[in-house]
Design an enzyme around this catalytic site. Structure first.
Site, PDB file in Angstrom:
ATOM      1  N   ASP A 146      39.793  42.555  50.959  1.00 44.70           N
ATOM      2  CA  ASP A 146      39.759  43.936  50.535  1.00 44.70           C
ATOM      3  C   ASP A 146      38.253  44.444  50.698  1.00 44.70           C
ATOM      4  O   ASP A 146      37.155  43.604  50.880  1.00 44.70           O
ATOM      5  CB  ASP A 146      40.027  43.998  49.034  1.00 44.70           C
ATOM      6  N   ASP A 150      37.911  52.736  52.241  1.00 43.40           N
ATOM      7  CA  ASP A 150      38.496  54.000  52.103  1.00 43.40           C
ATOM      8  C   ASP A 150      38.319  54.774  50.561  1.00 43.40           C
ATOM      9  O   ASP A 150      37.590  54.118  50.119  1.00 43.40           O
ATOM     10  CB  ASP A 150      40.319  53.827  52.201  1.00 43.40           C
ATOM     11  N   CYS A 200      55.659  25.612  32.706  1.00 42.26           N
ATOM     12  CA  CYS A 200      55.917  25.414  31.296  1.00 42.26           C
ATOM     13  C   CYS A 200      56.991  24.471  30.957  1.00 42.26           C
ATOM     14  O   CYS A 200      57.059  24.163  29.742  1.00 42.26           O
ATOM     15  CB  CYS A 200      56.859  26.805  30.905  1.00 42.26           C
TER      16      CYS A 200
HETATM   17 ZN    ZN Z   1      57.136  29.485  33.113  1.00 41.23          ZN
END
Ligand code: ZN
Length: 645
Positions: A89, A124, A279
């Protein structure tokens, strides 16, 4: 180089290869890497998560002396330890958010090139949704000027030409058209983050669709700043190929988790029933007690897995031709997204040009928004213009759930026909003449038995219009008295069915040519369905069992060419490619000289030479506008060539 491999809706699975030879399969998402803080390392993103491309900020690298030096010395890929595609970018967003960026467009483009970026970005000008039309238009002039400069400086680097234009569809389209004419490689649609943050999804749809209308289909479209899993299916459906996400890390720092139905604050969550690798085995309580750094790591990884899983699902649905179903489902996560889906119906006519004529699986109706799909418009248009009624009187029957109708209403239809009535079924698609009831999408669609008001109203309106146009008299089929008499012979009914499908698929004139002289229909012994159409001893058409449409044989193609003027159903190729195509090789974009603009993907097409002689028949993979802007790729999958005869 961008090649379209599969498609569904406006979506495409493509292969994008950079000048450096690295390639990625689209649709895909580029995680944003902050070169100073690598929450998850680029190497992990590549090896563990399977992200083939990332995006990083060249402005930060340029302005951090140590990074600047290292990037110039080693190159960006070695510095970040990332073997895939790297996009940079330019600092536009920093400039916009934090005031003047002290550098010129030339400096930042040259810097990106010097550090070996695969795809660099112009500096831009970001356009805000609250800007006036004039302010926006003025800034686009500057963006276009800088883009032209960047193109002249890019060398071996690919360049992003960012479509701006705030919420003004005309400015977006105009900007896109101008960008399309420049030697740009990727088209980001910029300035959309504020719209997403403010839940202005209907306007987001306007922005994306008006940009798509002007852009060159030969280049991937990047929805700049869109990276939440909940938007991926919908944005892909609208033809966005690339996405990026900085929020996976930003949200993690903020103790927020991304799920398919939204983002949630850890503090407000009641449980953590997430089975992602980040998780797994952790309870919400345990997660809350971890150190800040550890938590950022876990949440970033969770967010990345949420993105990765949804992206995999989007690709699977796209391959299966069911992306509409997934997008419609996802848009129910938030009323504002439902607004977006409803707004998309305004672009039904534009989308219809790109929508395949049929697909493998059945259409599932998920709610009134399903009526906005292009297939509804196509059916309504064709039934009104390509149907030829058998008699002057129609008998209406009801009962969408009684498919296929001709096998359910055997006695009722026969009785109606004995009395000179043409059976027409009123269903959610509108009117279905009995002859068409095995054809896509009529037989290959499922609607709930309990109908909604929109479906009732719209299908009734279309049916009334149809009946008024096509017939002089209409009766309710269930009220017709049973009368004895001579049944219409089965052969005649089969012939009418065969012709009706052909008219819907190829048009009325082409059908007259195909069904000339003595017609013999060969039927499947097992299913009793029509398989082959033989006209005056020539095998002209074969009917497919799956979608009830025809494949066109070369003998049939020659008749259409003789009877219907060009460009109907034709694609012309160069002299050089004639021998290859007539031998059964696929017809390529770069050797195409003309093409019927009404042909849609998966349509039957006649490949012709410059003198309008049939070379082969096949199925369209692309549409005319795409074929002429593509540098390579298959335009038509060839089935039979003249050499085989
Ligand atoms: Zn997760």
């Amino acid at each position: 180089m961008f090649e379209i491999l599969r498609r569904d809706g406006m979506a495409r699975i493509g292969k994008f290869t950079t000048t450096s030879g690295r390639s990625i399969e689209t649709p895909t998402l580029l995680p944003v890497i902050n070169p100073k803080i690598k929450t998850v390392t680029p190497r992990e993103l590549y090896d563990e998560f399977g992200f083939g491309a990332i995006i990083t900020n060249s402005y930060i690298i340029k302005n951090t002396p140590a990074l600047n030096e290292e990037a110039r010395a080693k190159g960006l890929h070695e510095m970040l330890d990332f073997p895939g595609v790297i996009m940079t970018d330019s600092g536009t967003f920093q400039s916009h958010m934090y005031g003047e960026v002290e550098m010129t467009n030339r400096e930042i483009v040259e810097f990106q090139r010097a550090i070996g970026t695969d795809i660099g970005t112009v500096l831009d000008i970001f356009t805000e949704p609250f800007w006036t039309e004039q302010q926006t238009a003025d800034s686009i002039v500057e963006t276009l000027k800088r883009t032209e400069e960047a193109v002249s400086l890019k060398g071996e680097m690919m360049i992003n030409g960012v479509v701006q234009g705030s919420v003004y569809p005309n400015l977006r389209k105009d900007c896109a058209e101008k960008m399309a004419k420049m030697d740009i490689d990727v088209h980001p649609i910029g300035g959309v983050v504020p719209l997403m943050e403010q839940y202005r999804y209907a306007e987001l749809v306007d922005v994306i669709m008006s940009s798509k209308m002007g852009l060159n289909p030969n280049r991937p479209v990047h929805l700049f700043g869109a990276g939440h899993p909940m938007i991926l299916a919908f944005a892909t459906l609208m033809g966005c190929d690339l996405f990026d996400s900085a929020s996976y890390a930003k949200f993690a720092k903020d103790d927020r988790m991304m799920f398919i139905d939204g983002s949630f604050r850890l503090a407000e969550m009641q449980s953590l029933d997430c089975n992602c690798p980040a998780c797994r085995g952790i309870t919400l309580e345990a997660l809350k007690k971890t150190t800040k750094n550890e938590r950022i790591k876990i949440l970033s990884r969770h967010n990345l897995f949420a993105i990765k899983n949804e992206l995999a699902l989007v690709r699977r649905y796209l391959r299966e031709g069911r992306l509409w179903e997934l997008a419609e489902l996802r848009c129910r996560a938030h009323p504002a997204m439902l607004d977006g889906l409803r707004r998309l119906r305004d672009y039904q006519a534009f989308m219809e040009k790109f929508d395949p004529i049929s697909r493998d699986g059945a259409i599932f109706y998920t709610g009134i928004e399903t009526r906005g799909r292009p297939v509804f418009k196509r059916y309504a248009d064709r039934i009104m213009t390509r149907y030829v009624p058998l008699t002057k009187k129609a008998a209406i029957f009801y009962g969408e759930q009684n498919k296929p109708y001709s096998r359910h209403f055997v006695e009722e239809f026969a009785n109606a026909r004995r009395q000179g009535y043409t059976p027409v079924i009123l269903c959610p698609w509108g009117p279905v003449p009995a002859e068409l009831d095995e054809m896509y999408p009529l037989a290959q669609s499922l609607f709930p038995a309990i109908e909604d008001t929109d479906t009732t109203n719209e299908s009734e309106e279309l049916t009334l219009d149809f009946l008024e146009t096509m017939f002089e008299e209409t009766v309710n089929g269930s009220e017709l008295e049973m009368k004895e008499g001579e049944d219409i012979p089965e052969e005649q009914l089969d012939l009418e069915r065969a012709k009706a499908v052909s008219r819907y698929q190829f048009g009325i004139e082409a059908t007259d040519a195909l069904f000339r002289g003595t017609i013999e229909l060969r039927k499947s012994k097992r299913t009793g369905k029509i398989r082959n159409v033989i006209s005056d001893g020539e095998h002209v058409l074969s009917m497919r069992a799956g979608d009830g449409f025809y494949t066109l044989r070369l003998e049939g193609a020659r008749r259409i060419l003789a009877a219907v003027p060009a460009p109907h159903m034709r694609m012309a190729v160069t002299d050089d490619s004639v021998p290859f195509v007539s031998n059964g090789r696929n017809a390529m974009c770069q050797f195409t000289t003309a093409c019927d603009e009404d042909l849609v993907p998966m349509d039957e097409v006649i490949v012709v030479d410059k003198d309008d002689n049939a070379v082969a028949t096949g199925r369209m993979l692309l549409v005319a506008s795409e074929i002429f802007s593509m540098k390579k790729g298959i335009a038509v999958k060839i089935r039979s060539g003249s050499e085989e005869d």
